[in-house]
Scaffold this motif. Structure first.
Motif, short mmCIF file in Angstrom:
data_model
loop_
_atom_site.label_atom_id
_atom_site.label_comp_id
_atom_site.label_asym_id
_atom_site.label_seq_id
_atom_site.Cartn_x
_atom_site.Cartn_y
_atom_site.Cartn_z
N HIS A 110 2.08 -7.43 16.18
CA HIS A 110 2.77 -6.15 16.14
C HIS A 110 2.83 -5.60 14.72
CE1 HIS A 110 5.08 -2.95 17.82
NE2 HIS A 110 6.16 -3.22 17.10
N ASN A 111 3.02 -6.49 13.74
CA ASN A 111 2.96 -6.05 12.35
C ASN A 111 1.63 -5.34 12.07
OD1 ASN A 111 5.43 -7.21 11.84
ND2 ASN A 111 4.70 -8.61 10.25
N MET A 112 0.55 -5.93 12.54
CA MET A 112 -0.77 -5.33 12.31
C MET A 112 -0.90 -3.98 13.02
SD MET A 112 -3.53 -8.43 12.21
CE MET A 112 -3.05 -9.22 13.75
N ALA A 113 -0.33 -3.91 14.22
CA ALA A 113 -0.39 -2.65 14.96
C ALA A 113 0.37 -1.54 14.23
CB ALA A 113 0.18 -2.84 16.37
N LEU A 114 1.51 -1.87 13.66
CA LEU A 114 2.28 -0.88 12.91
C LEU A 114 1.56 -0.49 11.62
CD1 LEU A 114 5.91 -2.29 13.30
CD2 LEU A 114 4.83 -0.43 14.57
N ALA A 115 0.96 -1.46 10.95
CA ALA A 115 0.18 -1.15 9.75
C ALA A 115 -1.01 -0.28 10.11
CB ALA A 115 -0.28 -2.44 9.07
N GLY A 116 -1.54 -0.49 11.31
CA GLY A 116 -2.66 0.32 11.76
C GLY A 116 -2.31 1.79 11.84
N VAL A 117 -1.08 2.11 12.22
CA VAL A 117 -0.64 3.50 12.26
C VAL A 117 -0.79 4.14 10.88
CG1 VAL A 117 1.27 5.07 12.72
CG2 VAL A 117 0.93 3.07 14.18
N ALA A 118 -0.36 3.42 9.86
CA ALA A 118 -0.46 3.94 8.49
C ALA A 118 -1.92 4.12 8.06
CB ALA A 118 0.25 3.01 7.52
N GLU A 119 -2.84 3.36 8.69
CA GLU A 119 -4.26 3.46 8.37
C GLU A 119 -4.98 4.50 9.24
OE1 GLU A 119 -5.61 1.97 5.88
OE2 GLU A 119 -4.16 0.39 5.37
N LEU A 157 6.76 2.96 14.18
CA LEU A 157 7.29 2.40 15.42
C LEU A 157 7.16 3.37 16.58
CD1 LEU A 157 10.47 0.70 13.95
CD2 LEU A 157 8.67 -0.49 15.22
N TYR A 158 7.44 4.64 16.32
CA TYR A 158 7.40 5.62 17.40
C TYR A 158 5.98 6.12 17.69
CZ TYR A 158 12.51 5.93 17.43
OH TYR A 158 13.84 5.64 17.56
N ARG A 159 5.14 6.14 16.69
CA ARG A 159 3.79 6.68 16.88
C ARG A 159 2.78 5.64 17.36
NH1 ARG A 159 1.70 9.31 11.66
NH2 ARG A 159 -0.19 9.13 12.89
N ARG A 160 3.11 4.36 17.25
CA ARG A 160 2.15 3.32 17.65
C ARG A 160 1.78 3.48 19.12
NH1 ARG A 160 1.67 -0.18 20.94
NH2 ARG A 160 3.81 0.23 21.64
N ARG A 161 0.48 3.57 19.37
CA ARG A 161 -0.02 3.67 20.74
C ARG A 161 -1.33 2.91 20.86
NH1 ARG A 161 4.19 4.78 21.32
NH2 ARG A 161 5.25 6.63 22.13
N MET A 162 -1.58 2.40 22.06
CA MET A 162 -2.86 1.78 22.35
C MET A 162 -3.85 2.86 22.76
SD MET A 162 -1.87 -1.77 24.26
CE MET A 162 -1.43 -1.00 25.82
N ALA A 163 -5.11 2.63 22.46
CA ALA A 163 -6.16 3.56 22.86
C ALA A 163 -7.26 2.77 23.56
CB ALA A 163 -6.72 4.29 21.65
N PRO A 200 0.83 -1.21 0.00
CA PRO A 200 0.00 0.00 0.00
C PRO A 200 0.86 1.26 0.00
CG PRO A 200 -0.75 -1.56 1.67
CD PRO A 200 0.58 -2.05 1.18
N GLU A 201 0.39 2.27 -0.70
CA GLU A 201 1.08 3.55 -0.70
C GLU A 201 0.77 4.29 0.60
OE1 GLU A 201 0.29 5.85 -4.13
OE2 GLU A 201 0.95 4.32 -5.55
N THR A 202 1.79 4.77 1.26
CA THR A 202 1.60 5.50 2.51
C THR A 202 2.77 6.45 2.72
OG1 THR A 202 1.47 5.30 4.93
CG2 THR A 202 2.68 3.57 3.76
N SER A 203 2.49 7.56 3.36
CA SER A 203 3.55 8.51 3.68
C SER A 203 4.18 8.22 5.04
CB SER A 203 2.98 9.94 3.67
OG SER A 203 1.95 10.06 4.66
N VAL A 204 3.67 7.19 5.73
CA VAL A 204 4.17 6.85 7.07
C VAL A 204 5.36 5.91 6.92
CG1 VAL A 204 3.62 5.77 9.28
CG2 VAL A 204 1.88 7.09 8.07
N SER A 205 6.50 6.33 7.43
CA SER A 205 7.69 5.50 7.36
C SER A 205 7.66 4.42 8.44
CB SER A 205 8.95 6.34 7.54
OG SER A 205 9.07 6.78 8.89
#
Length: 205
Positions: free
Chosen positions: A139-148, A29-35, A19-24
């Motif tokens: 964790h892969n899914m959590a990181l992909a979630g940041v991009a989403e 890794l740094y922005r991933r947070r639980m809510a 997927p195309e994303t501007s999130v590196s």
């Protein structure tokens, strides 16, 4: 996808659509947070598909592919069922109606729940490696979630511990629940702090 012989076809990296994303990677890794508070907004199926697609690319010794995922969307009969089990467990453990109801309502309000299970290995070592691989997959899914634009919250507490949960989901008795992931658009801006990594590192000569 299965071929004529009944075997599942394997995907190579050239078969995958990135997927195309501007999130590196570093930003994720740094922005991933639980809510713990999500907006009342459905999570698109295609976003979930993209996140799940990353799971199977987690590190996996011997390529045992031990991950099994159960997806539950808000408002479904399955959501009512697992929320009811969480309520029963919380009530038995704490004896407090208010706390049990809060646990149930939290699950009912969550846009998407993903229950991640690990299958057993051939021996104790393999079982441990499988469990670790499913953690990496989550964790892969959590990181992909940041991009989403999504928050992915790990849960291994009371809502995952009712003895009838596996049967309710359709998981086999010898599978191990790795985590329940709550997925949605965050209604909060969770922040966190970490001890600098230098405190945990030793360079050896």
């Amino acid at each position: 996808m299965s071929n004529e012989s009944g075997h599942t076809e394997k995907l190579g990296i050239d078969d995958c659509t990135v997927p195309e994303t501007s999130v590196s990677v570093y930003e994720a890794l740094y922005r991933r947070r639980m809510a713990w508070d999500f907006r009342n907004q459905p999570v698109p199926r295609d976003a979930l598909d993209r996140m799940l697609a990353t799971a199977v690319w987690a590190p996996n010794h011997r390529l045992t592919e031990p991950w099994r995922f159960f997806i539950i969307e808000k408002g479904s009969a399955a959501s009512e069922k697992v929320a009811g089990l969480a309520y029963d467990f919380a009530l038995q453990r704490s004896g407090g109606e208010q706390r049990a109801a809060a646990t149930r309502d939290s699950l009912l309000k969550t846009p998407v729940l993903i229950y991640a299970y690990s299958t057993p290995g051939r021996d104790e070592e393999g079982t441990k490696e499988n469990y670790a691989s499913v953690c990496c997959a989550a964790h892969n899914m959590a990181l992909a979630g940041v991009a989403e634009g999504l928050a992915v919250t790990w849960e291994t507490g009371g809502p995952t511990r009712h003895p009838d949960l596996a049967e309710a989901l359709g998981a086999e008795a010898d599978w191990t629940l790795t985590t329940m992931l709550s997925v949605g658009y965050p209604a909060e801006n969770p922040r966190s702090e970490r001890t600098p990594v230098a405190n945990f590192v030793r360079w050896l000569d």
